[in-house]
Design a protein around this motif. Sequence first.
Motif, PDB file in Angstrom:
ATOM      1  N   GLY A  84       1.496  33.896 -22.007  1.00 31.54           N
ATOM      2  CA  GLY A  84       1.925  33.717 -20.628  1.00 31.54           C
ATOM      3  C   GLY A  84       0.797  33.774 -19.623  1.00 31.54           C
ATOM      4  O   GLY A  84       1.007  33.541 -18.449  1.00 31.54           O
ATOM      5  N   LEU A  85      -0.411  34.084 -20.081  1.00 34.87           N
ATOM      6  CA  LEU A  85      -1.541  34.091 -19.152  1.00 34.87           C
ATOM      7  C   LEU A  85      -1.941  32.651 -18.838  1.00 34.87           C
ATOM      8  O   LEU A  85      -1.769  31.765 -19.670  1.00 34.87           O
ATOM      9  CB  LEU A  85      -2.726  34.840 -19.761  1.00 34.87           C
ATOM     10  N   PRO A  86      -2.493  32.398 -17.652  1.00 37.29           N
ATOM     11  CA  PRO A  86      -2.878  31.027 -17.311  1.00 37.29           C
ATOM     12  C   PRO A  86      -4.115  30.569 -18.094  1.00 37.29           C
ATOM     13  O   PRO A  86      -4.824  31.379 -18.695  1.00 37.29           O
ATOM     14  CB  PRO A  86      -3.155  31.103 -15.814  1.00 37.29           C
ATOM     15  N   ASN A  87      -4.371  29.273 -18.042  1.00 35.34           N
ATOM     16  CA  ASN A  87      -5.571  28.659 -18.612  1.00 35.34           C
ATOM     17  C   ASN A  87      -5.694  28.838 -20.118  1.00 35.34           C
ATOM     18  O   ASN A  87      -6.796  28.954 -20.650  1.00 35.34           O
ATOM     19  CB  ASN A  87      -6.850  29.191 -17.955  1.00 35.34           C
ATOM     20  N   ARG A  88      -4.569  28.890 -20.782  1.00 33.71           N
ATOM     21  CA  ARG A  88      -4.652  28.962 -22.238  1.00 33.71           C
ATOM     22  C   ARG A  88      -4.372  27.586 -22.824  1.00 33.71           C
ATOM     23  O   ARG A  88      -3.537  26.845 -22.323  1.00 33.71           O
ATOM     24  CB  ARG A  88      -3.668  29.987 -22.781  1.00 33.71           C
ATOM     25  N   THR A  89      -5.077  27.229 -23.877  1.00 36.11           N
ATOM     26  CA  THR A  89      -4.862  25.928 -24.497  1.00 36.11           C
ATOM     27  C   THR A  89      -4.010  26.114 -25.753  1.00 36.11           C
ATOM     28  O   THR A  89      -3.872  27.223 -26.247  1.00 36.11           O
ATOM     29  CB  THR A  89      -6.188  25.284 -24.893  1.00 36.11           C
ATOM     30  N   SER A  90      -3.469  25.019 -26.237  1.00 35.75           N
ATOM     31  CA  SER A  90      -2.708  25.134 -27.475  1.00 35.75           C
ATOM     32  C   SER A  90      -3.274  24.172 -28.507  1.00 35.75           C
ATOM     33  O   SER A  90      -3.807  23.117 -28.180  1.00 35.75           O
ATOM     34  CB  SER A  90      -1.232  24.840 -27.216  1.00 35.75           C
ATOM     35  N   PHE A  91      -3.107  24.575 -29.758  1.00 39.42           N
ATOM     36  CA  PHE A  91      -3.662  23.785 -30.850  1.00 39.42           C
ATOM     37  C   PHE A  91      -2.694  22.671 -31.231  1.00 39.42           C
ATOM     38  O   PHE A  91      -1.494  22.868 -31.280  1.00 39.42           O
ATOM     39  CB  PHE A  91      -3.877  24.692 -32.056  1.00 39.42           C
ATOM     40  N   SER A  92      -3.236  21.491 -31.473  1.00 40.99           N
ATOM     41  CA  SER A  92      -2.395  20.438 -32.037  1.00 40.99           C
ATOM     42  C   SER A  92      -3.258  19.538 -32.893  1.00 40.99           C
ATOM     43  O   SER A  92      -4.465  19.403 -32.671  1.00 40.99           O
ATOM     44  CB  SER A  92      -1.734  19.631 -30.925  1.00 40.99           C
ATOM     45  N   ILE A  93      -2.639  18.948 -33.898  1.00 43.21           N
ATOM     46  CA  ILE A  93      -3.420  18.115 -34.801  1.00 43.21           C
ATOM     47  C   ILE A  93      -3.262  16.641 -34.472  1.00 43.21           C
ATOM     48  O   ILE A  93      -3.702  15.788 -35.224  1.00 43.21           O
ATOM     49  CB  ILE A  93      -3.015  18.364 -36.273  1.00 43.21           C
ATOM     50  N   PHE A  94      -2.625  16.356 -33.337  1.00 38.16           N
ATOM     51  CA  PHE A  94      -2.394  14.952 -33.011  1.00 38.16           C
ATOM     52  C   PHE A  94      -3.483  14.433 -32.080  1.00 38.16           C
ATOM     53  O   PHE A  94      -3.920  15.128 -31.173  1.00 38.16           O
ATOM     54  CB  PHE A  94      -1.033  14.788 -32.362  1.00 38.16           C
ATOM     55  N   ARG A  95      -3.910  13.203 -32.339  1.00 39.00           N
ATOM     56  CA  ARG A  95      -4.948  12.596 -31.516  1.00 39.00           C
ATOM     57  C   ARG A  95      -4.470  11.226 -31.086  1.00 39.00           C
ATOM     58  O   ARG A  95      -3.898  10.485 -31.886  1.00 39.00           O
ATOM     59  CB  ARG A  95      -6.220  12.475 -32.354  1.00 39.00           C
ATOM     60  N   PHE A  96      -4.694  10.890 -29.837  1.00 39.49           N
ATOM     61  CA  PHE A  96      -4.250   9.600 -29.335  1.00 39.49           C
ATOM     62  C   PHE A  96      -5.359   8.579 -29.544  1.00 39.49           C
ATOM     63  O   PHE A  96      -6.298   8.493 -28.772  1.00 39.49           O
ATOM     64  CB  PHE A  96      -3.873   9.720 -27.858  1.00 39.49           C
ATOM     65  N   ASP A  97      -5.260   7.821 -30.629  1.00 40.28           N
ATOM     66  CA  ASP A  97      -6.316   6.862 -30.983  1.00 40.28           C
ATOM     67  C   ASP A  97      -6.091   5.528 -30.287  1.00 40.28           C
ATOM     68  O   ASP A  97      -5.077   5.307 -29.645  1.00 40.28           O
ATOM     69  CB  ASP A  97      -6.317   6.628 -32.494  1.00 40.28           C
ATOM     70  N   SER A  98      -7.065   4.615 -30.514  1.00 40.94           N
ATOM     71  CA  SER A  98      -6.912   3.298 -29.907  1.00 40.94           C
ATOM     72  C   SER A  98      -5.770   2.527 -30.567  1.00 40.94           C
ATOM     73  O   SER A  98      -5.104   1.723 -29.929  1.00 40.94           O
ATOM     74  CB  SER A  98      -8.214   2.508 -30.018  1.00 40.94           C
ATOM     75  N   ARG A  99      -5.510   2.798 -31.858  1.00 31.19           N
ATOM     76  CA  ARG A  99      -4.387   2.104 -32.504  1.00 31.19           C
ATOM     77  C   ARG A  99      -3.057   2.532 -31.878  1.00 31.19           C
ATOM     78  O   ARG A  99      -2.134   1.740 -31.753  1.00 31.19           O
ATOM     79  CB  ARG A  99      -4.379   2.341 -34.007  1.00 31.19           C
ATOM     80  N   ASP A 100      -2.983   3.815 -31.457  1.00 39.49           N
ATOM     81  CA  ASP A 100      -1.773   4.272 -30.768  1.00 39.49           C
ATOM     82  C   ASP A 100      -1.606   3.529 -29.455  1.00 39.49           C
ATOM     83  O   ASP A 100      -0.509   3.124 -29.077  1.00 39.49           O
ATOM     84  CB  ASP A 100      -1.849   5.778 -30.504  1.00 39.49           C
ATOM     85  N   LYS A 101      -2.765   3.351 -28.763  1.00 39.28           N
ATOM     86  CA  LYS A 101      -2.725   2.669 -27.470  1.00 39.28           C
ATOM     87  C   LYS A 101      -2.244   1.228 -27.662  1.00 39.28           C
ATOM     88  O   LYS A 101      -1.384   0.744 -26.922  1.00 39.28           O
ATOM     89  CB  LYS A 101      -4.121   2.691 -26.839  1.00 39.28           C
ATOM     90  N   ILE A 102      -2.801   0.556 -28.682  1.00 37.84           N
ATOM     91  CA  ILE A 102      -2.436  -0.846 -28.915  1.00 37.84           C
ATOM     92  C   ILE A 102      -0.940  -0.960 -29.210  1.00 37.84           C
ATOM     93  O   ILE A 102      -0.237  -1.776 -28.600  1.00 37.84           O
ATOM     94  CB  ILE A 102      -3.280  -1.427 -30.079  1.00 37.84           C
ATOM     95  N   VAL A 103      -0.460  -0.124 -30.143  1.00 37.66           N
ATOM     96  CA  VAL A 103       0.959  -0.215 -30.510  1.00 37.66           C
ATOM     97  C   VAL A 103       1.843   0.101 -29.315  1.00 37.66           C
ATOM     98  O   VAL A 103       2.866  -0.551 -29.086  1.00 37.66           O
ATOM     99  CB  VAL A 103       1.262   0.715 -31.702  1.00 37.66           C
ATOM    100  N   LEU A 104       1.430   1.105 -28.526  1.00 42.13           N
ATOM    101  CA  LEU A 104       2.219   1.482 -27.356  1.00 42.13           C
ATOM    102  C   LEU A 104       2.289   0.324 -26.363  1.00 42.13           C
ATOM    103  O   LEU A 104       3.352   0.021 -25.805  1.00 42.13           O
ATOM    104  CB  LEU A 104       1.610   2.715 -26.699  1.00 42.13           C
TER     105      LEU A 104
END
Lengths: 296, 242
Positions: free
Chosen positions: A208-228
């Motif tokens: 609940g403290l501010p400025n904390r990040t969260s872990f994720s294994i997803f990356r927005f690649d260029s192939r995602d951009k193209i398909v989107l």
Amino acid sequence: MKDSFATFHPIVNFMYFVVILLFSMIFMHPIFQVIALISAITYSIMLKGNSAIKFNLLYMIPLLLIMALMNPAFNHEGSTILFYLNNGNPITLESILFGMAAACMFVTIVIWFSCYNIVMTSDKFIYLFGKVLPALSLILSMVLRFVPRYVAQIKVISNAQKCVGRDISQGNILQRARNGITILSIMTTWALENAIETADSMKSRGYGLPNRTSFSIFRFDSRDKIVLMIMLGLTIMVVIGGARGENTIRFFPSIKMVAMTPLSMVVYLVYFVLCMIPVIINVVEVMKWKSIQSKM
Amino acid sequence: MPDKQVTGKRLSGRTVLATVLILIVIPATMMLGILVLNDRKYYFISLLIVLYTMIPFAMVFEKRKPQARELIVIAVLTAIAVAGRGAFFMLPQFKPVVAIVIIAGVSLGAEAGFLVGAVTGFVSNFFFGQGPWTPWQMFCFGIIGFIAGILFEKGLLKKTKLSLCVFGGLATLLIYGGIINIGSLMMFTSQFSWQALLATYISGFWFDMVHAIATVVFLFFISQPMIEKLDRIKIKYGLIEK
């Protein structure tokens, strides 16, 4: 077979299903329905193999038939009267056709959801909504973790109770039931106490403290951009077609739809490509893999 | 414990707003959708309901920045409800979800009751399969927990076995059954007709009856120990907000 579409960024997966489900629900035009149904079946077979074929044959066809028959029994609108029931209510051609179309749509949606359940796993969902709804997403992920944990803990408690002769497998029926309730009661106390400990641990680690990040294994690649982008373009084209009335059909009082033109052909094709995106991606991936293999 | 914890007995502006949204705006949307939109558009009523029910609760809940302890108690109750639904999976409609949701509403407040119900509906479908029925289940479970909380705050619902069982049975039969049958009718019908609705109610009656009996049975056996435990936790760790 490995599903390549599921390896795309969660936002691509989610957008695809949102668009596809909405379109499948809105467009009643027979050609659109057939396109959606074929795509849904193809993708579900691609995802689940034989079990999908079994599911579609065993559950979906009876469902389709029952629902197609339900509608004319209660819906008596429409101008083409075929015959009268014993109680004087007419059976109309329109209501039969509408029943078939609605049943077809429902089945399509159920099959789409069966694909959704495989592709959009809960971690992807939590990743997508973690930013917007942090507290609820946390509850969601905790619940998903707690359920298997409680199942394991119940076994531990039950084994301990067995040692003192108080398991659900011991004693007469009344005692067994009472033992079962005792086990559940122990379980609940443990769960709540344990929960408070977890909460205190979370707090001491700075939840609940501010400025904390969260872990994720997803990356927005260029192939995602193209398909989107492709998906977006196709969606806009289908919506334009929808605005021109190409995608809709009126059932009552008489069936009416826009005459087929070359333009409607284009809209059908666009919709087909949109529905087939995951299938196309999978096929392309397999071809790529094959071409790499043969060169070695 | 100085932290603001699980919401207690208090009919705040937030609760009033949520009540208005649940009891007026949602039925109004349902009616509007039924009267204005035609043919397949019934489907979108159910989608709108999800938005209406989830958005205000989610917004209020998120804005409040709930404490870890509050979150986790809600998560525990939801997990128990989900696991309970899984444990009785073999018996159709014999599920303890409504019982646990009512207990949550009574001991933790209307808002917690709603959240436990709605999240249970959503999460349990991760195990049993999401579908067009998910929004309806979320709404039905949620609103029962919410009403239980409100009635308890108003003193109309007591923590006694009899009171809870009567409320649980009626709520399951009338609220859950009443709404979920409309939902299943909307999914595949084009023209709303009272005949068809009546037929759906009749065909679904025994399912609803089994569900109501299950709720009463579960409330009869688990309501007192569960409420006792929740109260104990609230006193022991100071979760009561006065």
